[in-house]
Design a protein around this motif. Structure first.
Motif, PDB file in Angstrom:
ATOM      1  N   ALA A  96      -1.582  -6.311  -4.501  1.00  0.00           N
ATOM      2  CA  ALA A  96      -0.930  -5.085  -4.969  1.00  0.00           C
ATOM      3  C   ALA A  96      -1.560  -4.607  -6.276  1.00  0.00           C
ATOM      4  O   ALA A  96      -1.831  -3.413  -6.459  1.00  0.00           O
ATOM      5  N   LEU A  97      -1.825  -5.556  -7.172  1.00  0.00           N
ATOM      6  CA  LEU A  97      -2.464  -5.204  -8.443  1.00  0.00           C
ATOM      7  C   LEU A  97      -3.845  -4.595  -8.193  1.00  0.00           C
ATOM      8  O   LEU A  97      -4.199  -3.561  -8.766  1.00  0.00           O
ATOM      9  N   LEU A  98      -4.589  -5.255  -7.319  1.00  0.00           N
ATOM     10  CA  LEU A  98      -5.958  -4.800  -7.050  1.00  0.00           C
ATOM     11  C   LEU A  98      -5.970  -3.425  -6.399  1.00  0.00           C
ATOM     12  O   LEU A  98      -6.778  -2.561  -6.753  1.00  0.00           O
ATOM     13  N   TYR A  99      -5.041  -3.230  -5.460  1.00  0.00           N
ATOM     14  CA  TYR A  99      -4.989  -1.933  -4.766  1.00  0.00           C
ATOM     15  C   TYR A  99      -4.593  -0.821  -5.745  1.00  0.00           C
ATOM     16  O   TYR A  99      -5.190   0.267  -5.742  1.00  0.00           O
ATOM     17  N   ALA A 100      -3.619  -1.115  -6.612  1.00  0.00           N
ATOM     18  CA  ALA A 100      -3.179  -0.111  -7.600  1.00  0.00           C
ATOM     19  C   ALA A 100      -4.312   0.182  -8.590  1.00  0.00           C
ATOM     20  O   ALA A 100      -4.547   1.343  -8.961  1.00  0.00           O
ATOM     21  N   GLU A 101      -5.037  -0.856  -8.998  1.00  0.00           N
ATOM     22  CA  GLU A 101      -6.177  -0.671  -9.908  1.00  0.00           C
ATOM     23  C   GLU A 101      -7.247   0.199  -9.233  1.00  0.00           C
ATOM     24  O   GLU A 101      -7.781   1.121  -9.842  1.00  0.00           O
ATOM     25  N   ASP A 102      -7.471  -0.100  -7.971  1.00  0.00           N
ATOM     26  CA  ASP A 102      -8.473   0.631  -7.196  1.00  0.00           C
ATOM     27  C   ASP A 102      -8.112   2.121  -7.094  1.00  0.00           C
ATOM     28  O   ASP A 102      -8.988   2.982  -7.046  1.00  0.00           O
ATOM     29  N   GLN A 103      -6.810   2.405  -7.053  1.00  0.00           N
ATOM     30  CA  GLN A 103      -6.341   3.794  -6.964  1.00  0.00           C
ATOM     31  C   GLN A 103      -6.209   4.434  -8.354  1.00  0.00           C
ATOM     32  O   GLN A 103      -5.640   5.519  -8.478  1.00  0.00           O
ATOM     33  N   HIS A 104      -6.679   3.724  -9.386  1.00  0.00           N
ATOM     34  CA  HIS A 104      -6.602   4.212 -10.777  1.00  0.00           C
ATOM     35  C   HIS A 104      -5.173   4.483 -11.208  1.00  0.00           C
ATOM     36  O   HIS A 104      -4.891   5.407 -11.970  1.00  0.00           O
ATOM     37  N   LYS A 105      -4.243   3.665 -10.712  1.00  0.00           N
ATOM     38  CA  LYS A 105      -2.834   3.869 -11.050  1.00  0.00           C
ATOM     39  C   LYS A 105      -2.257   2.731 -11.886  1.00  0.00           C
ATOM     40  O   LYS A 105      -1.129   2.831 -12.352  1.00  0.00           O
ATOM     41  N   LYS A 111       0.833  -1.213   0.000  1.00  0.00           N
ATOM     42  CA  LYS A 111       0.000   0.000   0.000  1.00  0.00           C
ATOM     43  C   LYS A 111       0.866   1.261   0.000  1.00  0.00           C
ATOM     44  O   LYS A 111       0.611   2.207  -0.740  1.00  0.00           O
ATOM     45  N   GLU A 112       1.876   1.236   0.847  1.00  0.00           N
ATOM     46  CA  GLU A 112       2.819   2.362   0.910  1.00  0.00           C
ATOM     47  C   GLU A 112       3.461   2.575  -0.475  1.00  0.00           C
ATOM     48  O   GLU A 112       3.608   3.705  -0.949  1.00  0.00           O
ATOM     49  N   PHE A 113       3.838   1.454  -1.082  1.00  0.00           N
ATOM     50  CA  PHE A 113       4.447   1.481  -2.420  1.00  0.00           C
ATOM     51  C   PHE A 113       3.509   2.134  -3.436  1.00  0.00           C
ATOM     52  O   PHE A 113       3.892   3.065  -4.161  1.00  0.00           O
ATOM     53  N   VAL A 114       2.278   1.668  -3.494  1.00  0.00           N
ATOM     54  CA  VAL A 114       1.318   2.212  -4.472  1.00  0.00           C
ATOM     55  C   VAL A 114       1.041   3.687  -4.191  1.00  0.00           C
ATOM     56  O   VAL A 114       0.993   4.512  -5.108  1.00  0.00           O
ATOM     57  N   ASP A 115       0.899   4.015  -2.892  1.00  0.00           N
ATOM     58  CA  ASP A 115       0.599   5.401  -2.526  1.00  0.00           C
ATOM     59  C   ASP A 115       1.719   6.349  -2.961  1.00  0.00           C
ATOM     60  O   ASP A 115       1.475   7.503  -3.301  1.00  0.00           O
ATOM     61  N   LYS A 116       2.942   5.853  -2.952  1.00  0.00           N
ATOM     62  CA  LYS A 116       4.094   6.696  -3.294  1.00  0.00           C
ATOM     63  C   LYS A 116       4.202   6.939  -4.798  1.00  0.00           C
ATOM     64  O   LYS A 116       4.882   7.874  -5.228  1.00  0.00           O
ATOM     65  N   CYS A 117       3.552   6.094  -5.592  1.00  0.00           N
ATOM     66  CA  CYS A 117       3.743   6.134  -7.043  1.00  0.00           C
ATOM     67  C   CYS A 117       2.621   6.901  -7.751  1.00  0.00           C
ATOM     68  O   CYS A 117       1.483   6.887  -7.311  1.00  0.00           O
ATOM     69  N   ASP A 118       2.982   7.533  -8.873  1.00  0.00           N
ATOM     70  CA  ASP A 118       1.975   8.167  -9.716  1.00  0.00           C
ATOM     71  C   ASP A 118       1.346   7.165 -10.664  1.00  0.00           C
ATOM     72  O   ASP A 118       0.202   7.311 -11.072  1.00  0.00           O
TER      73      ASP A 118
END
Lengths: 359, 359
Positions: free
Chosen positions: B72-81, B52-59
């Motif tokens: 990780a994939l699901l969380y990044a998808e959820d964040q539209h990243k 989560k920290e990783f995804v949050d840090k990335c654009d």
């Protein structure tokens, strides 16, 4: 696989690491400027007071710039790890030594005289009629030099000066050559270079080599040189006169990152780590254009990358100021004519209100 | 400049970072395997529990391999990243879904049937006469599959299988294509691929594209895909049948690192960070040869680098075991014929006692 040390942490070291990565070595940087571009991507970086630890950790040590911490160079040389050796750096510390060395081995430079005060330098310049007066110590990118023309000049401070007769050249050129421990010699096709206000703006290759490879070989053999060297020339009526040499990868070799079978940076890493250097093949005419003193707008960035066969190298420097190199554009084309056309377009994109406002 | 996140830390991520460096982004890696090659050169790496920290840090977040941490994939998808999106990964998780999807949009694959037990799979294989039986879940580089030929096969464990009629192809091929958010579509010249024991050995480009670019465009448009995709084909009598696709940079695109105006890795970074993708120009015929299961001797290393227009990419993996990719060689030549000759020489240098001893 070796531990490769780089003294200096600018963009040249940065590209050396990035291009050398594929060879599987570890890369360490001695960083004299806080955290420079090279340090950001190195396996580790050391501050200048850690230079002994840095050298001890490395199998081979090189430099990305010749005006770096002398103690580190000397210590690495003493440990038989410094490549190229310290000899060319010593020649570069004093322009008069460089000139004397080049003429001593029979290579042609502009007529020059060495002066021990600025007033003496002005006298010699007057004798030449039109001349460049350069502080013999330090100075690059046009710093510490003035043109003497018809009694006009800028006053320079200093103790020793080299006064060069002005060469009314047709164009400037350079060659990037490499030499290995086993005395193999290789070179990239020479390039036409466009400098302005004593700073490199863009270049393109290939041009007819004239005797530039022979000159490079003679100079590098005489120094028993290991690594990549850049040599700048004035060309007039087909005759080639050395302006100066740089004992390192060179600004005018950035175009070798695109359109060549090997870049100057990989060639350098190969040479200093004792693996075979390769005769470069230029796949297509290739150019590099410096980005100086400007942060590219998103539109500019996109316009350049929308052109065919272009790359932008952004060095990630925090501060952008006049004359500072912050990146470069590489571009290739099917012919030199088409390439020159692309260079013109890219120059307009980078410097919409004219290059003179950025240098 | 963006913070780019890569899920997975193998050599594909490693090359993505190395090739993406010039664009000035920061690169972060979510490393599921301790410290993989990509983590070693990233700006920072995160362990899987820090996703989560990783995804949050990335654009923007991408993946270098489709079998990675699903959370990780699901969380990044959820964040539209996440780019490409999670959709192609879902298709890849179950071979039967991939086949159904491809046929559903009108693309040609080998005749296949889905079986829900191994004995059912064997029955279908028998009906085809000669067939590949593949576990529908997981499996790559020939793991989890067997050939059924004249009643001979290996027993596979699993709950669901895809049984493909054996294609007696003339050769295998692939295309590396890219697509951006604005729906631009680009592709590298397709390559001839040589696989053995279900593992990629070498390839070369260009070959005649047939309708491979059209197939790639149709598939990528249908998925509203952003990034680089590799698609593998069987070619028989000029007809092109999809073997499978990979929603990422691809092993058969390593040759784009030498002799091309842009590599698949830079193209991918450009696509996911929203800067223009570029139609690749292949300067000369180009090949990539995998180094599998062997540490090159110094002599082998030097022999390869002494040839004209070669590069070695060494991934820096600690453990070298049979079938494991530990590096690759890139090589170009003036003609495809000359290139094939060079490939033969390099294969002999890497695998002196025959490739079958290394895979």
């Amino acid at each position: 696989m070796m531990n490769v040390g780089i003294i200096g942490s600018g963009q040249l070291g940065y590209m050396m690491i990035n291009e050398g990565r594929r060879l599987g070595n570890k890369y360490f940087v001695l960083d004299s400027n806080g955290v420079g571009p090279a340090s950001l991507i190195a396996d580790a970086h050391f501050s200048v007071d850690q230079y002994k630890e840095f050298v001890d950790k490395c199998d081979v040590v090189t430099y990305e710039f010749e005006h770096v911490l002398e103690e580190a160079l000397l210590y690495a040389e003493d440990q038989h790890k410094l490549k190229p050796s310290i000899r060319p750096v010593e020649l570069k510390k004093d322009r008069s030594l460089e000139k004397d060395y080049l003429t001593g081995i029979g290579l042609k430079v502009a007529n020059y005289r060495v002066a021990h005060s600025f007033s003496e330098a002005v006298r010699y310049a007057k004798d030449f009629g039109k001349a460049m007066i350069k502080n013999s110590f330090g100075g690059y990118d046009g710093k510490g030099q003035t043109i003497y023309d018809n009694g006009n000049y800028e006053e320079l401070k200093g103790e020793k000066f080299v006064v060069e007769e002005f060469v009314d050249f047709d164009y400037e050129a350079s060659i990037i050559a490499s030499r290995s421990e086993d005395k193999s010699f290789r070179y990239h096709d020479p390039s036409f270079n466009y400098n302005r206000n004593a700073i490199f703006i863009y270049n393109y290759a290939p041009i007819m080599p004239a005797n530039m490879p022979d000159i490079a070989k003679k100079l590098m053999d005489s120094l028993d040189y290991v690594g990549v060297m850049g040599i700048e020339f004035y060309v007039k009526n087909g005759e080639v006169i050395i302006n100066e040499f740089a004992p390192r990868v060179h600004n005018s070799g950035h175009h070798t990152l695109l359109g060549s079978s090997i870049s100057q940076f990989e060639e350098h890493v190969r040479a200093i780590t004792g693996i075979p250097i390769s005769q470069p093949i230029l796949y297509r005419p290739s150019s590099s254009i410096n980005i100086l003193g400007t942060k590219l707008s998103t539109d500019a960035w996109n316009s350049i990358l929308s052109m065919s066969s272009t790359q932008i190298y952004w060095y990630g420097k925090e501060e952008i100021r006049r004359r500072r190199k912050v990146g470069h554009v590489n571009v290739t084309a099917g012919t030199v004519e088409a390439l020159i056309d692309k260079i013109g377009k890219i120059m307009e994109i980078i410097y919409p209100d004219g290059i003179e406002n950025y240098i």
